[in-house]
Design a protein around this motif. Structure first.
Motif, PDB file in Angstrom:
ATOM      1  N   TRP A   1       0.833  -1.200   0.000  1.00 44.42           N
ATOM      2  CA  TRP A   1       0.000   0.000   0.000  1.00 44.42           C
ATOM      3  C   TRP A   1       0.871   1.254   0.000  1.00 44.42           C
ATOM      4  CZ3 TRP A   1      -0.690   3.603   4.067  1.00 44.42           C
ATOM      5  CH2 TRP A   1      -1.732   4.496   3.895  1.00 44.42           C
ATOM      6  N   THR A   2       1.881   1.289   0.854  1.00 44.62           N
ATOM      7  CA  THR A   2       2.747   2.459   0.951  1.00 44.62           C
ATOM      8  C   THR A   2       3.537   2.671  -0.336  1.00 44.62           C
ATOM      9  OG1 THR A   2       2.960   2.000   3.307  1.00 44.62           O
ATOM     10  CG2 THR A   2       4.524   3.548   2.366  1.00 44.62           C
ATOM     11  N   SER A   3       4.105   1.601  -0.878  1.00 45.66           N
ATOM     12  CA  SER A   3       4.899   1.759  -2.101  1.00 45.66           C
ATOM     13  C   SER A   3       4.029   2.160  -3.287  1.00 45.66           C
ATOM     14  CB  SER A   3       5.669   0.481  -2.402  1.00 45.66           C
ATOM     15  OG  SER A   3       4.782  -0.589  -2.584  1.00 45.66           O
ATOM     16  N   THR A   4       2.786   1.696  -3.342  1.00 46.44           N
ATOM     17  CA  THR A   4       1.891   2.101  -4.422  1.00 46.44           C
ATOM     18  C   THR A   4       1.622   3.596  -4.358  1.00 46.44           C
ATOM     19  OG1 THR A   4       0.850  -0.072  -4.412  1.00 46.44           O
ATOM     20  CG2 THR A   4      -0.379   1.704  -5.431  1.00 46.44           C
ATOM     21  N   TYR A   5       1.331   4.114  -3.172  1.00 42.78           N
ATOM     22  CA  TYR A   5       1.086   5.546  -3.040  1.00 42.78           C
ATOM     23  C   TYR A   5       2.347   6.352  -3.340  1.00 42.78           C
ATOM     24  CZ  TYR A   5      -3.698   5.578  -1.500  1.00 42.78           C
ATOM     25  OH  TYR A   5      -5.064   5.472  -1.466  1.00 42.78           O
ATOM     26  N   LEU A   6       3.499   5.861  -2.925  1.00 50.03           N
ATOM     27  CA  LEU A   6       4.747   6.558  -3.184  1.00 50.03           C
ATOM     28  C   LEU A   6       5.035   6.624  -4.687  1.00 50.03           C
ATOM     29  CD1 LEU A   6       7.328   7.891  -2.053  1.00 50.03           C
ATOM     30  CD2 LEU A   6       8.346   5.610  -2.074  1.00 50.03           C
ATOM     31  N   LEU A   7       4.866   5.505  -5.379  1.00 47.38           N
ATOM     32  CA  LEU A   7       5.086   5.488  -6.819  1.00 47.38           C
ATOM     33  C   LEU A   7       4.087   6.377  -7.557  1.00 47.38           C
ATOM     34  CD1 LEU A   7       5.937   1.737  -7.456  1.00 47.38           C
ATOM     35  CD2 LEU A   7       7.471   3.704  -7.646  1.00 47.38           C
ATOM     36  N   PHE A   8       2.847   6.412  -7.093  1.00 46.35           N
ATOM     37  CA  PHE A   8       1.852   7.284  -7.730  1.00 46.35           C
ATOM     38  C   PHE A   8       2.210   8.751  -7.526  1.00 46.35           C
ATOM     39  CE2 PHE A   8      -2.292   9.527  -7.708  1.00 46.35           C
ATOM     40  CZ  PHE A   8      -2.598   9.346  -9.052  1.00 46.35           C
TER      41      PHE A   8
END
Length: 162
Positions: free
Chosen positions: A37-44
């Motif tokens: 979840w955290t990495s998805t938001y960071l990449l977005f």
């Protein structure tokens, strides 16, 4: 009065399969989910910054090379086309694997439990009082006769109409 164990197979409230005790369960899926979840938001967020910030700001951050901005439009467009093609492909595979309506496999399969031929009709055994007869699948012809009536009865009913 004897109380039933909450994991008893006869208890309707028992979870199936029984859950392991809490001390033996791993919490690893929670951590993996949080990292995903955290990495998805960071990449977005990085994607949005790359797509919307002017080149000067990105260079000021110390980034000397980044992809062309046209990829900010092409990546989502290609992703949507890929998703639509995936749906289309699965739909086409499902259609190609479906037998035609004239095939007998649309009506029955190898697991059908039909009564043996000859002798008394086993379906009439259900009409006897206090009978416990064998369990069989009902043939489609019999279902159609019960629901729609026989051809002879339909012909008589249609000829009786004014």
């Amino acid at each position: 009065m004897v109380e039933k164990d909450p994991t008893s197979p006869v208890s309707p409230l028992a979870p199936f399969p029984p859950l392991p005790p809490t001390e033996s369960r791993s919490r690893a899926p929670e951590f993996y989910g949080f990292v995903a979840w955290t990495s998805t938001y960071l990449l977005f967020c990085l994607y949005l910054l790359w797509a919307l910030l002017p080149d000067e700001y990105i260079i000021c951050l110390g980034i000397s090379w980044f992809p062309n901005r046209e990829w900010a439009i092409l990546l989502p467009a290609y992703s949507m086309v890929l998703v639509l093609l995936t749906y289309f492909t699965y739909f086409a595979l499902a259609l190609s694997g479906t037998p035609p309506f004239s095939d007998i496999s649309t009506i029955t399969d190898s697991r059908a439990h039909l009564p043996p031929g000859g002798g008394e009709n086993p379906y009439f055994a259900h009409a006897r009082p206090n009978s416990v007869s064998q369990m069989y699948d009902i043939p489609i012809g019999m279902v159609n006769r019960v629901i729609y009536g026989s051809r002879r009865n339909r012909a008589v009913q249609e000829s009786a109409r004014p």
